[in-house]
Design a protein around this motif. Structure first.
Motif, PDB file in Angstrom:
ATOM      1  N   PHE A 162      -6.946   2.245   3.789  1.00 26.34           N
ATOM      2  CA  PHE A 162      -6.292   0.941   3.684  1.00 26.34           C
ATOM      3  C   PHE A 162      -7.228  -0.178   4.148  1.00 26.34           C
ATOM      4  CE2 PHE A 162      -3.578  -2.313   5.811  1.00 26.34           C
ATOM      5  CZ  PHE A 162      -2.987  -2.825   4.673  1.00 26.34           C
ATOM      6  N   PRO A 198      -5.754   7.854   5.776  1.00 27.53           N
ATOM      7  CA  PRO A 198      -5.063   6.811   5.010  1.00 27.53           C
ATOM      8  C   PRO A 198      -5.226   5.411   5.615  1.00 27.53           C
ATOM      9  CG  PRO A 198      -3.697   8.733   5.126  1.00 27.53           C
ATOM     10  CD  PRO A 198      -4.903   9.022   5.980  1.00 27.53           C
ATOM     11  N   SER A 199      -5.211   5.316   6.957  1.00 23.93           N
ATOM     12  CA  SER A 199      -5.350   3.973   7.542  1.00 23.93           C
ATOM     13  C   SER A 199      -6.729   3.399   7.273  1.00 23.93           C
ATOM     14  CB  SER A 199      -5.130   3.999   9.055  1.00 23.93           C
ATOM     15  OG  SER A 199      -4.275   5.027   9.404  1.00 23.93           O
ATOM     16  N   TYR A 223     -10.770   9.982   0.486  1.00 21.74           N
ATOM     17  CA  TYR A 223      -9.942  10.911   1.244  1.00 21.74           C
ATOM     18  C   TYR A 223     -10.618  12.267   1.369  1.00 21.74           C
ATOM     19  CZ  TYR A 223      -5.800  13.124   3.071  1.00 21.74           C
ATOM     20  OH  TYR A 223      -4.918  13.781   3.884  1.00 21.74           O
ATOM     21  N   ILE A 224     -11.201  12.711   0.243  1.00 21.80           N
ATOM     22  CA  ILE A 224     -11.901  13.993   0.256  1.00 21.80           C
ATOM     23  C   ILE A 224     -13.086  13.945   1.221  1.00 21.80           C
ATOM     24  CG2 ILE A 224     -13.363  15.497  -1.179  1.00 21.80           C
ATOM     25  CD1 ILE A 224     -11.318  14.800  -3.447  1.00 21.80           C
ATOM     26  N   TYR A 227       0.839  -1.205   0.000  1.00 24.03           N
ATOM     27  CA  TYR A 227       0.000   0.000   0.000  1.00 24.03           C
ATOM     28  C   TYR A 227       0.875   1.256   0.000  1.00 24.03           C
ATOM     29  CZ  TYR A 227      -3.397   3.438   1.785  1.00 24.03           C
ATOM     30  OH  TYR A 227      -4.175   4.548   1.969  1.00 24.03           O
ATOM     31  N   PHE A 245       1.752   6.182  -2.075  1.00 23.43           N
ATOM     32  CA  PHE A 245       2.362   7.367  -1.489  1.00 23.43           C
ATOM     33  C   PHE A 245       3.655   7.726  -2.199  1.00 23.43           C
ATOM     34  CE2 PHE A 245      -0.221   5.491   1.811  1.00 23.43           C
ATOM     35  CZ  PHE A 245      -0.981   6.589   2.219  1.00 23.43           C
ATOM     36  N   LYS A 246       3.896   9.028  -2.192  1.00 18.63           N
ATOM     37  CA  LYS A 246       5.191   9.494  -2.677  1.00 18.63           C
ATOM     38  C   LYS A 246       6.050   9.766  -1.460  1.00 18.63           C
ATOM     39  CE  LYS A 246       4.273  11.550  -7.150  1.00 18.63           C
ATOM     40  NZ  LYS A 246       2.882  12.035  -7.279  1.00 18.63           N
ATOM     41  N   GLU A 287      -8.975   8.442  -3.550  1.00 23.45           N
ATOM     42  CA  GLU A 287      -8.933   9.905  -3.463  1.00 23.45           C
ATOM     43  C   GLU A 287     -10.300  10.462  -3.080  1.00 23.45           C
ATOM     44  OE1 GLU A 287      -7.049  11.109  -7.067  1.00 23.45           O
ATOM     45  OE2 GLU A 287      -5.072  10.604  -6.266  1.00 23.45           O
TER      46      GLU A 287
END
Lengths: 281, 304
Positions: A187, A183-184, A177-178, A97, A102-103, A174
């Motif tokens: 996941f 993030p967890s 997320y909005i 993940y 992620f960057k 995404e």
């Protein structure tokens, strides 16, 4: 013209069936032998027993060696393999993940480590790992199996899950997320459920490989009461090879049953998983 | 306004630290169970390390001994080369051949695939190694069958000339995993291309040589590397079927490493030998990678 095509077809199927037979006949012979008497095993050319010897070889074989029976070997194998599989899948999914979504700095370099460790022969690491586990007093316990699994060192599965997660549209997480998903949570609630086929095939492969594994138990496990099936079987054969052929065959068959069951139940996911992510073996 | 909101959200989703949080277990594993042992084994390879006593630095001695005066090392190297050169091409060509047959719009393809793959599931286990020992034994089933047509008995396990091929046959029997990958690749070859070539008058062999084969070269490349690395490291089957004998004719590299490290506790020496193996595998992989630009064909040319 039609006839030659038809003939070719029939020939093709006959050939494929022949190959299938060659693939499974050692297993059929093994199964048959477990029901044969010891004298019949090495004299008869028939795959199946001529005189039915019953389950005697299974009952006798199950008693194992010395005071340790196959009850112990099998429950040890499950106690060793199941936590290892669960830990592998969780830790590999977390890692995959991170790489997929992620960057972060040094991502390329770190990813090179994932690939590098797939290609790295385990022999190079095994001696220092053994020395380290010895210092930690982990020898003759299952920690040398659990800890590496929990720390995602099975890079092959990281790579496999990564390939799968990259195929899940980014828009989904995404959007979540909005909507305020962390993030967890993304996941747990999105990536894991959507990756089920890949997680499942990773679990199946890991189960089969760990169940069959002989080398690691051989070096890490020394007391017979902690032996998994692979070591128990080898010990039984070393002790009784010249006398108990049918018992060895019977226990050999039993040792193959858990991987076969898992394989059959997982067939559907299996083929998808292999086709999408590649496989060593 | 919405787009700027998305943008700001996106940058925080790409926050450096978030990625690292998820990487924590892997990073600990990478450092403690991979990088450290990797470095340690290089260090041990310059020492006479043994778990039972203190060790000292002996420079290149392990490597010099190994390359100049260890006849078992040379034997293992020779045996392993024979094993790899025999097993890998045979296994891959068999896998490709069967995959091509299964790709001829065969019915019951799932049943065939399931059966052909089964040995790969079971292959590396103790049960199968024992089965092989009994099958190819002097009085084993294969010899019983051969005696029916007045051949043999052939000493598949006891003869120094044959034993390595008996071990190898067990690996070839597990061609299923390579086959499944070939099959998946074959099924992705665009049918339009094949049809177009046929219309242009290309025969089956020509279609295979000019279209199908180039399209599956990336998978051939993957299979070649993975199978070769696996073959170099084979341990269980020689250990259980022949024990490395007779007269070290099946003394594969993995077996030698195990004996040196864990039977004789010469861990420094075994580390040096494992580094030698690593370098051999590295050179092989690099050669295949280098050469692959000439023989593999990628449709998009891009990955990761």
């Amino acid at each position: 013209m039609v006839n030659t095509a038809k003939f070719q077809r029939i020939f093709l199927y006959l050939f494929l069936i022949c190959i299938a037979f060659i693939m499974v006949f050692p297993l059929i012979w093994m199964l048959g032998s477990s029901f044969k008497s010891n004298t019949e095993i090495f004299s008869s050319s028939s795959l199946l027993p001529k005189t039915w010897n019953g389950f005697g070889a299974y009952v006798e074989g199950w008693k194992g060696v010395g005071r340790v029976t196959y009850n112990t070997f099998f429950s040890n194998s499950f106690m060793l393999v199941i936590p290892t599989v669960v830990l592998t899948v969780i830790s590999s999914a977390l890692t995959a993940y991170a790489f997929a979504r992620f960057k972060f700095k040094f991502k390329k370099l770190l990813f090179a480590f994932v690939i590098g460790s797939i290609l790295l022969p385990t022999e190079v690491l095994i001696v220092p790992q053994y020395i380290m586990f010895n210092k930690f007093k982990w020898l003759d316990s299952y920690l040398p199996f659990f800890v590496p699994a929990g720390l995602a060192t099975y890079s092959f599965f990281v790579f496999m899950l990564l390939q799968f997660i990259r195929g899940i549209p980014r828009e989904i997480d995404e959007a979540a997320y909005i909507d305020g998903c962390s993030p967890s949570r993304i996941f747990l609630r999105i990536i894991l459920p959507l990756s089920k086929p890949a997680l499942f095939s990773a679990a199946v492969f890991q189960f089969v490989w760990r169940w069959n594994d002989f080398f690691n138990p051989l070096i890490y496990i020394t007391s017979v009461s902690k032996f998994p099936v692979s070591l128990g079987l080898r010990m039984a054969v070393d002790v009784g090879e010249m006398v108990n052929w049918n018992q060895n065959m019977a226990m050999g068959i039993l040792s193959l049953i858990p991987p076969i069951i898992v394989y059959i139940f997982a067939l559907k996911y299996f083929v998808e998983g292999i086709a999408t992510s590649g496989l060593k073996g | 306004m919405l787009s700027s909101k998305i943008k700001s959200k996106k940058t925080s989703l790409n926050n450096q630290n978030t990625g690292y949080y998820f990487l924590i277990p892997w990073l600990i594993g990478l450092v403690s169970l991979q990088i450290y042992p990797f470095a340690a084994s290089l260090y041990y390879s310059f020492t006479d390390y043994s778990i039972v006593r203190s060790h000292s630095f002996i420079g290149l001695s392990n490597y010099i001994t190994m390359l100049t005066s260890d006849s078992l090392f040379r034997k293992a190297l020779k045996v392993t080369s024979i094993y790899v050169i025999f097993t890998v091409p045979l296994k891959l060509s068999f896998a490709l051949f069967i995959a091509i047959l299964l790709n001829l719009r065969v019915r019951f393809i799932n049943a065939f695939r399931t059966i052909y793959y089964l040995p790969s599931i079971l292959g590396a286990s103790v049960g199968i190694a024992i089965l092989w020992r009994f099958l190819f034994n002097n009085q084993g089933y294969i010899n019983v069958l051969l005696s029916k047509i007045n051949i043999g008995p052939i000493n598949f396990i006891g003869s120094p000339d044959l034993a390595i091929y008996t071990i190898s046959s067990l690996a070839v029997w597990q061609y299923g995993s390579a086959m499944i990958l070939f099959l998946a690749a074959l099924q992705q070859v665009p049918q339009e291309l094949v049809e177009a070539a046929k219309i242009d008058g290309a025969g089956r062999i020509r279609v295979f040589r000019s279209i199908t084969f180039p399209m599956i070269t990336p998978i051939l490349f993957f299979n070649l590397i993975m199978q070769t690395i696996n073959a170099f490291q084979e341990f269980t089957s020689p250990f259980l079927i022949t024990g490395g004998g007779p007269i070290h004719s099946t003394y594969l590299y993995g077996l030698m490493l195990y004996e040196n490290a864990f039977s004789y506790l010469k861990m420094g020496y075994a580390s040096a030998q494992s580094w030698f193996l690593f370098i051999v595998i590295l050179i092989f992989t690099l050669l295949v990678f280098k050469s692959s630009t000439y023989w593999t064909h990628y449709q998009d040319g891009d990955d990761f």
